[in-house]
Design a protein around this motif. Structure first.
Motif, PDB file in Angstrom:
ATOM      1  N   ASP A 142       0.963  -1.134  -0.236  1.00  0.00           N
ATOM      2  CA  ASP A 142       0.019  -0.146   0.109  1.00  0.00           C
ATOM      3  C   ASP A 142       0.725   1.278   0.058  1.00  0.00           C
ATOM      4  OD1 ASP A 142      -1.986   1.646   0.223  1.00  0.00           O
ATOM      5  OD2 ASP A 142      -2.820   0.997   1.967  1.00  0.00           O
ATOM      6  N   GLU A 190      -5.194  -4.655   4.563  1.00  0.00           N
ATOM      7  CA  GLU A 190      -5.231  -3.932   3.217  1.00  0.00           C
ATOM      8  C   GLU A 190      -5.236  -4.666   2.208  1.00  0.00           C
ATOM      9  OE1 GLU A 190      -5.522  -0.615   3.633  1.00  0.00           O
ATOM     10  OE2 GLU A 190      -4.461   0.233   5.153  1.00  0.00           O
ATOM     11  N   HIS A 253     -12.063   3.257   5.615  1.00  0.00           N
ATOM     12  CA  HIS A 253     -10.921   4.219   6.346  1.00  0.00           C
ATOM     13  C   HIS A 253     -11.575   5.345   7.066  1.00  0.00           C
ATOM     14  CE1 HIS A 253      -7.906   1.935   4.386  1.00  0.00           C
ATOM     15  NE2 HIS A 253      -6.824   2.553   4.810  1.00  0.00           N
ATOM     16  N   HIS A 270      -3.321   0.008  12.560  1.00  0.00           N
ATOM     17  CA  HIS A 270      -4.132   0.565  11.316  1.00  0.00           C
ATOM     18  C   HIS A 270      -5.011  -0.348  10.499  1.00  0.00           C
ATOM     19  CE1 HIS A 270      -5.282   3.119   8.273  1.00  0.00           C
ATOM     20  NE2 HIS A 270      -4.768   2.213   7.308  1.00  0.00           N
ATOM     21  N   VAL A 274      -8.836  -0.876  10.046  1.00  0.00           N
ATOM     22  CA  VAL A 274      -9.451  -0.833   8.505  1.00  0.00           C
ATOM     23  C   VAL A 274     -10.460  -2.145   8.476  1.00  0.00           C
ATOM     24  CG1 VAL A 274      -8.911  -1.228   6.266  1.00  0.00           C
ATOM     25  CG2 VAL A 274      -7.513   0.178   7.431  1.00  0.00           C
TER      26      VAL A 274
HETATM   27 ZN   LIG Z   1      -5.053   2.153   5.108  1.00  0.00          ZN
END
Ligand SMILES: [Zn+2]
Ligand SMILES: NC(=O)c1ccc[n+]([C@@H]2O[C@H](COP(=O)([O-])OP(=O)(O)OC[C@H]3O[C@@H](n4cnc5c(N)ncnc54)[C@H](O)[C@@H]3O)[C@@H](O)[C@H]2O)c1
Length: 365
Positions: A142, A190, A253, A270, A274
């Motif tokens: 990402d 992700e 997000h 994170h 998500v």
């Molecule tokens: Zn992200």
């Protein structure tokens, strides 16, 4: 080796994925700069200290074979380090070492170091060459592709930044051996997001092979990285500056940022946020009649298989909704939500009333 090319109107670069590639970084850098020799080109490695201690030696050796001016600067890990003060200290160090317009910066670490080093490269002497060498799964699939660089302010995350595309991205899946398990899972979230927004086949493939990723099978991890870099690269090619389809990458997000902001970055990773955000968004989408309930079930099952949380100890809905409204992705005060219509397809919605957010939040408590 897999090579994925990112083709933009003003530049083109390769993402190279190969076990052991950091030991060839010098040659790859030389080739990407298009020079016959780079003895006089100064190179700064801006690294996560932990990653540098574990994996820095082959990188340094390889770069020193090509350049007589290799410098390594490192920072302790953590989101708290992604600041303008840190950027300023790198400017000082680069100036003292005589870095000029022909010099380059290599980031070596996760997304924190990638974003910070990238911002330094984007602004030092109005922009110098930048090479990404991501070492967390999240940064590989990402953060390292697409050119978004920047730092946080006390008022919020990623508020200062630029678009500065790297010249080259070098991904060595072998370094993932030392990545903490929670970070690996965070990166997987992700990957799941990429599949949900774009590709039902990638979703099934990811689900089928999730145990192999968790066992860190290098063949499967390399394939996972290549497939996900491909998704990210194709989106960025269509919309570099996030005026359209790139917003789809924000699926989950707006919810995730509210979770991170209210719980604190120390408590939740994170990718974990998500995953929860994708669940909340799919509850909302289903209640609005945009998708079947099976979309949420599919996302729920894959998160469970990946060992990612499907519930969290959240603050009140009122606080969460206030935080969502402050998210920088809100446009002219309007919240923009990316909601799934089926596995492999999402849309952008700006007309969601606040009361519809409540059952979405309640579905992940
Ligand atoms: Zn992200
Ligand atoms: N620019 C973008 O497009 C973009 C996209 C997504 C995320 N981001 C940013 O990325 C950051 C998050 O990135 P992250 O999850 O990589 O966090 P991170 O950089 O903090 O790395 C996570 C942790 O893993 C450790 N680590 C990394 N690689 C390792 C390895 N190979 N072996 C052992 N330990 C290793 C680091 O020391 C750190 O403790 C956030 O700041 C986020 O805003 C940017």
């Amino acid at each position: 080796m897999s090579e994925i090319t990112v083709n933009l109107p003003h530049c083109k670069y390769s993402v190279l994925i190969e076990s052991g590639i950091i030991a060839k970084a010098g040659q790859q850098l030389l080739a990407s700069l298009g020079l016959s020799d780079m003895k006089d080109i100064k190179v700064a490695i801006i690294a996560d200290e932990q990653v540098f201690n574990l994996h820095g030696d082959p990188l340094i050796t390889s770069l020193k074979n090509q350049s007589d001016g290799v410098y390594a600067f490192s920072q302790v890990e953590g989101e708290k380090q992604k600041t303008l003060e840190r950027v300023r200290s790198y400017y000082d160090q680069l100036l003292s070492a005589g870095f000029d317009r022909s010099s380059c910066v290599i980031s070596f670490g996760g997304g924190v170091v990638g974003d910070t080093a990238g911002f330094v490269a984007s602004s030092y002497f109005r922009g110098i060459s930048f090479i990404q060498c991501p070492t967390s799964l999240l940064a590989m699939v990402d953060a390292s592709v697409g050119g978004k660089v920047g730092v946080n302010l006390p008022q919020g995350k990623n508020l200062i930044g630029a678009f500065h595309q790297p010249r080259l991205v070098l991904i060595d899946p072998l370094v993932l051996d030392t990545l903490p398990e929670r970070e690996l899972k965070s990166g997987l979230a992700e990957c799941i997001k990429h599949a949900v927004i774009q590709d039902p086949e990638l979703f099934s493939w990811t689900k089928k092979n999730i145990k192999s990723f968790l066992k860190r099978d290098p063949k499967f991890l390399s394939e996972l990285i290549a497939k996900n870099v491909e998704v990210k690269a194709r989106v960025v090619e269509q919309d570099e500056k996030e005026q359209g389809i790139r917003a789809h990458l924000n699926f989950g997000h707006t919810f995730a940022h509210a979770i991170e902001a209210t719980l604190g970055f120390e408590k939740i990773k994170h990718g974990e946020a998500v995953g929860l955000g994708m669940l909340a968004a799919s509850t909302l989408a289903n209640k609005r009649g945009l998708c079947d309930a099976s979309v949420r079930t599919d996302i729920y099952e894959i998160l469970e298989l990946a060992g990612l949380p499907t519930r969290a100890d959240l603050v009140s809905n009122k606080e969460l909704i206030e935080s969502m409204k402050k998210d920088k992705k809100a446009r002219a005060g309007k919240m923009r939500l990316i909601l799934p219509t089926k596995i492999g397809e999402v849309g952008v919605f700006e007309d969601v009333p606040e009361n519809e957010l409540i059952p979405a939040w309640d579905s992940i408590r």
